[in-house]
Design a protein around this motif. Sequence first.
Motif, PDB file in Angstrom:
ATOM      1  N   ALA A 115       0.839  -1.192   0.000  1.00  0.00           N
ATOM      2  CA  ALA A 115       0.000   0.000   0.000  1.00  0.00           C
ATOM      3  C   ALA A 115       0.875   1.244   0.000  1.00  0.00           C
ATOM      4  CB  ALA A 115      -0.914  -0.019   1.219  1.00  0.00           C
ATOM      5  N   VAL A 116       0.272   2.397  -0.293  1.00  0.00           N
ATOM      6  CA  VAL A 116       1.003   3.669  -0.318  1.00  0.00           C
ATOM      7  C   VAL A 116       1.653   3.901   1.044  1.00  0.00           C
ATOM      8  CG1 VAL A 116       0.801   6.153  -0.594  1.00  0.00           C
ATOM      9  CG2 VAL A 116      -0.528   4.620  -2.064  1.00  0.00           C
ATOM     10  N   GLY A 117       2.955   4.240   1.032  1.00  0.00           N
ATOM     11  CA  GLY A 117       3.689   4.471   2.275  1.00  0.00           C
ATOM     12  C   GLY A 117       4.363   3.240   2.817  1.00  0.00           C
ATOM     13  N   TYR A 118       4.164   2.094   2.154  1.00  0.00           N
ATOM     14  CA  TYR A 118       4.805   0.854   2.588  1.00  0.00           C
ATOM     15  C   TYR A 118       5.699   0.349   1.447  1.00  0.00           C
ATOM     16  CZ  TYR A 118       1.513   0.828   6.472  1.00  0.00           C
ATOM     17  OH  TYR A 118       0.800   1.165   7.582  1.00  0.00           O
ATOM     18  N   TYR A 119       6.739  -0.395   1.831  1.00  0.00           N
ATOM     19  CA  TYR A 119       7.723  -0.849   0.845  1.00  0.00           C
ATOM     20  C   TYR A 119       8.087  -2.304   1.119  1.00  0.00           C
ATOM     21  CZ  TYR A 119       8.170   4.225   0.750  1.00  0.00           C
ATOM     22  OH  TYR A 119       7.898   5.561   0.699  1.00  0.00           O
ATOM     23  N   GLU A 120       8.376  -3.006   0.028  1.00  0.00           N
ATOM     24  CA  GLU A 120       8.764  -4.411   0.158  1.00  0.00           C
ATOM     25  C   GLU A 120      10.211  -4.500   0.645  1.00  0.00           C
ATOM     26  OE1 GLU A 120       8.465  -8.505  -2.480  1.00  0.00           O
ATOM     27  OE2 GLU A 120       9.057  -6.638  -3.464  1.00  0.00           O
ATOM     28  N   TYR A 121      10.417  -5.208   1.749  1.00  0.00           N
ATOM     29  CA  TYR A 121      11.780  -5.408   2.261  1.00  0.00           C
ATOM     30  C   TYR A 121      11.851  -6.742   3.004  1.00  0.00           C
ATOM     31  CZ  TYR A 121      16.128  -4.908   4.751  1.00  0.00           C
ATOM     32  OH  TYR A 121      17.385  -5.128   5.221  1.00  0.00           O
ATOM     33  N   PRO A 122      12.853  -7.550   2.678  1.00  0.00           N
ATOM     34  CA  PRO A 122      13.798  -7.380   1.549  1.00  0.00           C
ATOM     35  C   PRO A 122      13.086  -7.523   0.206  1.00  0.00           C
ATOM     36  CG  PRO A 122      14.637  -8.937   3.185  1.00  0.00           C
ATOM     37  CD  PRO A 122      13.199  -8.718   3.513  1.00  0.00           C
ATOM     38  N   VAL A 123      13.704  -6.973  -0.820  1.00  0.00           N
ATOM     39  CA  VAL A 123      13.106  -7.028  -2.148  1.00  0.00           C
ATOM     40  C   VAL A 123      12.900  -8.487  -2.545  1.00  0.00           C
ATOM     41  CG1 VAL A 123      13.427  -6.470  -4.581  1.00  0.00           C
ATOM     42  CG2 VAL A 123      14.136  -4.827  -2.817  1.00  0.00           C
ATOM     43  N   GLY A 124      11.691  -8.793  -3.030  1.00  0.00           N
ATOM     44  CA  GLY A 124      11.368 -10.152  -3.449  1.00  0.00           C
ATOM     45  C   GLY A 124      10.771 -11.014  -2.365  1.00  0.00           C
ATOM     46  N   SER A 125      10.690 -10.476  -1.134  1.00  0.00           N
ATOM     47  CA  SER A 125      10.172 -11.281  -0.017  1.00  0.00           C
ATOM     48  C   SER A 125       8.647 -11.246   0.068  1.00  0.00           C
ATOM     49  CB  SER A 125      10.762 -10.772   1.303  1.00  0.00           C
ATOM     50  OG  SER A 125      10.279  -9.453   1.595  1.00  0.00           O
ATOM     51  N   GLY A 126       8.009 -10.207  -0.539  1.00  0.00           N
ATOM     52  CA  GLY A 126       6.562 -10.059  -0.435  1.00  0.00           C
ATOM     53  C   GLY A 126       6.122  -9.447   0.872  1.00  0.00           C
ATOM     54  N   ILE A 127       7.084  -9.010   1.705  1.00  0.00           N
ATOM     55  CA  ILE A 127       6.756  -8.411   3.002  1.00  0.00           C
ATOM     56  C   ILE A 127       6.802  -6.893   2.869  1.00  0.00           C
ATOM     57  CG2 ILE A 127       7.452  -8.216   5.414  1.00  0.00           C
ATOM     58  CD1 ILE A 127       8.770 -10.962   5.152  1.00  0.00           C
ATOM     59  N   ASP A 130      18.763  -1.444   8.652  1.00  0.00           N
ATOM     60  CA  ASP A 130      19.740  -1.030   7.636  1.00  0.00           C
ATOM     61  C   ASP A 130      20.127  -2.210   6.741  1.00  0.00           C
ATOM     62  OD1 ASP A 130      21.721   0.150   6.134  1.00  0.00           O
ATOM     63  OD2 ASP A 130      23.232   0.050   7.714  1.00  0.00           O
ATOM     64  N   PRO A 131      19.821  -2.117   5.445  1.00  0.00           N
ATOM     65  CA  PRO A 131      20.198  -3.212   4.541  1.00  0.00           C
ATOM     66  C   PRO A 131      21.641  -3.102   4.029  1.00  0.00           C
ATOM     67  CG  PRO A 131      18.981  -1.562   3.330  1.00  0.00           C
ATOM     68  CD  PRO A 131      19.032  -1.078   4.747  1.00  0.00           C
ATOM     69  N   CYS A 132      22.355  -2.024   4.407  1.00  0.00           N
ATOM     70  CA  CYS A 132      23.682  -1.770   3.825  1.00  0.00           C
ATOM     71  C   CYS A 132      24.817  -2.274   4.703  1.00  0.00           C
ATOM     72  CB  CYS A 132      23.867  -0.279   3.542  1.00  0.00           C
ATOM     73  SG  CYS A 132      22.576   0.424   2.481  1.00  0.00           S
ATOM     74  N   ASN A 133      24.482  -3.040   5.754  1.00  0.00           N
ATOM     75  CA  ASN A 133      25.490  -3.688   6.600  1.00  0.00           C
ATOM     76  C   ASN A 133      26.474  -2.720   7.235  1.00  0.00           C
ATOM     77  OD1 ASN A 133      25.069  -6.769   6.243  1.00  0.00           O
ATOM     78  ND2 ASN A 133      25.012  -5.969   4.136  1.00  0.00           N
ATOM     79  N   CYS A 178      21.405   0.941  -1.738  1.00  0.00           N
ATOM     80  CA  CYS A 178      22.588   1.224  -0.937  1.00  0.00           C
ATOM     81  C   CYS A 178      23.645   1.931  -1.771  1.00  0.00           C
ATOM     82  CB  CYS A 178      23.180  -0.072  -0.366  1.00  0.00           C
ATOM     83  SG  CYS A 178      22.188  -0.819   0.941  1.00  0.00           S
ATOM     84  N   ASN A 179      24.121   3.051  -1.282  1.00  0.00           N
ATOM     85  CA  ASN A 179      25.269   3.748  -1.858  1.00  0.00           C
ATOM     86  C   ASN A 179      26.477   3.411  -0.982  1.00  0.00           C
ATOM     87  OD1 ASN A 179      26.977   5.408  -3.252  1.00  0.00           O
ATOM     88  ND2 ASN A 179      26.222   7.301  -2.318  1.00  0.00           N
ATOM     89  N   CYS A 180      27.265   2.440  -1.429  1.00  0.00           N
ATOM     90  CA  CYS A 180      28.310   1.857  -0.592  1.00  0.00           C
ATOM     91  C   CYS A 180      29.522   2.780  -0.492  1.00  0.00           C
ATOM     92  CB  CYS A 180      28.759   0.503  -1.149  1.00  0.00           C
ATOM     93  SG  CYS A 180      27.424  -0.706  -1.281  1.00  0.00           S
ATOM     94  N   GLU A 181      30.153   2.759   0.673  1.00  0.00           N
ATOM     95  CA  GLU A 181      31.393   3.476   0.892  1.00  0.00           C
ATOM     96  C   GLU A 181      32.570   2.606   0.430  1.00  0.00           C
ATOM     97  OE1 GLU A 181      31.314   3.992   5.074  1.00  0.00           O
ATOM     98  OE2 GLU A 181      29.776   5.567   5.047  1.00  0.00           O
ATOM     99  N   ASP A 182      33.597   3.254  -0.158  1.00  0.00           N
ATOM    100  CA  ASP A 182      34.800   2.513  -0.529  1.00  0.00           C
ATOM    101  C   ASP A 182      35.460   1.962   0.741  1.00  0.00           C
ATOM    102  OD1 ASP A 182      34.342   3.271  -3.110  1.00  0.00           O
ATOM    103  OD2 ASP A 182      35.874   4.845  -3.166  1.00  0.00           O
ATOM    104  N   PRO A 183      35.966   0.749   0.708  1.00  0.00           N
ATOM    105  CA  PRO A 183      36.183  -0.121  -0.459  1.00  0.00           C
ATOM    106  C   PRO A 183      35.134  -1.217  -0.605  1.00  0.00           C
ATOM    107  CG  PRO A 183      37.511  -0.894   1.364  1.00  0.00           C
ATOM    108  CD  PRO A 183      36.719   0.270   1.892  1.00  0.00           C
ATOM    109  N   PHE A 184      33.864  -0.960  -0.188  1.00  0.00           N
ATOM    110  CA  PHE A 184      32.843  -1.995  -0.209  1.00  0.00           C
ATOM    111  C   PHE A 184      31.961  -1.849  -1.445  1.00  0.00           C
ATOM    112  CE2 PHE A 184      34.082  -3.449   3.860  1.00  0.00           C
ATOM    113  CZ  PHE A 184      34.448  -2.328   4.588  1.00  0.00           C
ATOM    114  N   GLY A 185      31.321  -2.951  -1.823  1.00  0.00           N
ATOM    115  CA  GLY A 185      30.476  -2.948  -3.010  1.00  0.00           C
ATOM    116  C   GLY A 185      29.369  -3.971  -2.887  1.00  0.00           C
ATOM    117  N   GLY A 186      28.705  -4.262  -4.011  1.00  0.00           N
ATOM    118  CA  GLY A 186      27.572  -5.170  -4.009  1.00  0.00           C
ATOM    119  C   GLY A 186      26.277  -4.426  -3.736  1.00  0.00           C
TER     120      GLY A 186
END
Length: 750
Positions: A346-358, A367-370, A384-392
């Motif tokens: 619904a409006v104002g809600y978001y699926e997390y994690p993506v693909g989970s249907g929740i 925080d999904p960015c570890n 996620c906008n990762c800080e160097d030297p991390f990625g993915g």
Amino acid sequence: MNGRKLWAVRACFLVAFISLSGCAGGESVTSLDGDKEDESESTDGDSLHEDGDVILDGDAESHGDNDDSSDGDEAEICECQEGPCCKDGCHFDGTDVQCEENVEMEYGCPEGMGCGSSVMARSKSRNCSGASSACDGELGDWSDWALAQECGEHEVCVSGETECQENRPACDPAWCEAGSGSCCDDETNTLRGPEWICEAETEIEYGCPDGTGCGQDVKFRTKDRHCSGFETDCQGNLGAWSNWKLFEDCMPDQQCDSDAASCHDHQFHDEIRCVGLERYYYNECNVQEEYVDTCIDADPCSVDGCEQGVCGNESYTCNGHGVCNLENDYCTCSPEYTGPFCDSCAVGYYEYPVGSGICIDNPCLPDPCNGHGICGNSTGVAICNCEDPFGGLWCNECMADAFGTFPYCYVSPSGFCETNPCFPIPPTGQEKCYLAHDPWTETTCSGTPGEELCGSIEGCGQDAQFTPPEREFVCQDAGGDFPCADRATPAVGEVVLDTLTGMMWQRTIVEDKTWQQAIDYCEILAYAGHSDWRLPTIHEFRSITHYGLDTEPTINLEAFPGTAPLGFWSSTSDISNSAQAWNIGFYFGSTENWNEKTVPLFARCVRAGINHETSGNGGSSSGIRYSLTGPDDSLVVDAVTNLMWQRSYGYGKNWGNALKYCEQLELGGYDDWRVPNVNELASLVDYAISNLASGFPGGLGSAIENVWSSNSVSNQYLPGYALVVQFSMGNVLQSEKTELCYAKCVRDLD
């Protein structure tokens, strides 16, 4: 005459003397018959004798009352007065005196007349005769040969010629006559190298590299013929296959036929498949044909499905997020969900994690960015906008330019690989075990490293007892790969590829190069079709050392035949003295040292290789190479090598006790510690650091001279020695196994 000895004077001198000289203080001169006309005394001390001789001693012969004035001394008669062979204005020089140099010259080639030989010269000089004041004696013997002119590599010495003579056709293996063939550069009279294509698309192959399925295209590839490098005609090897290129574009219902080099039409057959909830006929080339029907039924509280061409209609429960409403044929959803079947947020809600249907109201919580990036949800999806030297996607990986394994990631600064290893640690080559006590001889390896009993078995834990990483030296020339053992003499154009490090090595070597000459030689080298050669670092040179050989040189001689055991320049300068640079010797395992850069040594070039240095970011670094972990920060993880180290070290250990110490060590919850091999231990050396030689956090310092490796010196003359790394300087040395050195343990990072 009172018995005096007179000096003989030439007649011409006598005449001149008589004509020009008078008696000082008198009015008369001495006549030729000896009668003196003047009775007064002479004031100049000289007089003419009656027989024509000149008396030079100042005592003129007396007439009359002074006849008895003789003092008994005899006057000496002069042989000469001037001339190149007249010494002291009176006597002739002897025959041993040289009076004229280089009277006769001879130019020749006593050292040979080959290319690059030198023009030499010798001469004869004239000596005095001993009987004359003139230089008219005999010529002496020939002098020794001396350098007259040093010839260039394309010049030769010719006897009788005073200067070097150019002979490029004979002296330059790459010379050729203009117009003699397509492999001769007519402008420079130089043979074109194996990288030159003299005949394009000599060989053509048609095929189906993408498969023979429907719609796959017919393609072709070619081989070009290259110059051989030593012939003017186009007689060299064929190059590698080119990339596949399109020959014929096949339609979706056609198939690639490599034999006919054309597209082959396919026969169709009917098959029902689902497209969503609609069903269609398809042919075997996956081309959609006619519509069949739909799987949607009239029941609002059933799940309509279509799988493998078959309809299915099952009652549904609104995906667990609502209840079916028979009045409006839709689900009544909980607040977080919406849609006919409560399958959307619904409006104002978001699926997390993506693909989970929740559905939650903030996709960035938790925080999904570890902890290694900033989460954004402007689109309703956590990004996620990762800080160097991390990625993915979720910052749980190391970025592409980084060393290490998450979470130990490190991006090195510019220049890091010039003084540190930037490649996987290579095997040492040692496959034998040695006694840990006198007589230190080769023995059967005892015990199994990592097992509990190994720490109580003498000599257990040597490098030969561990499985080395896979590695192969592949020899190549313009024609491709060839067995290294088949060519005991390296030829120009041959290279060696290290499959572990990715480095390509020049198989030939050059000698008598100063450090700067070695640097320049590799930088301008065009060899084996490549022009990005460079002088290796000291770490790179150490990577090809073979510590398992008991004879010199300690290097794989099948891959690198003709290698000298001593003195190869590296590109690594001595940080404490800019006039010096590091070199390596392939003897006694390995010995590194530094020399004045003006000393002539051997050189071998390298190119490519695995290199993690950053680019495009100004050479900035990120992350930490050495990360502290474990209880009380007692462990150190090296992101560059993926090794875990004991932060401290063991004091005062002989070699055998160092092996036991690490095998018995339990630290940080790990019991699989070992003494590092020499390549693992030397990986800690950073040649950009003076008087410490490592950036290791604690446990290494200038006071630590030698740290044990698990490698014995295989050389037959040093059975009681093992290899150590001297961290006060940064070089690999040999130490007697009875010496008390330091032990620092290591293990592989899980």
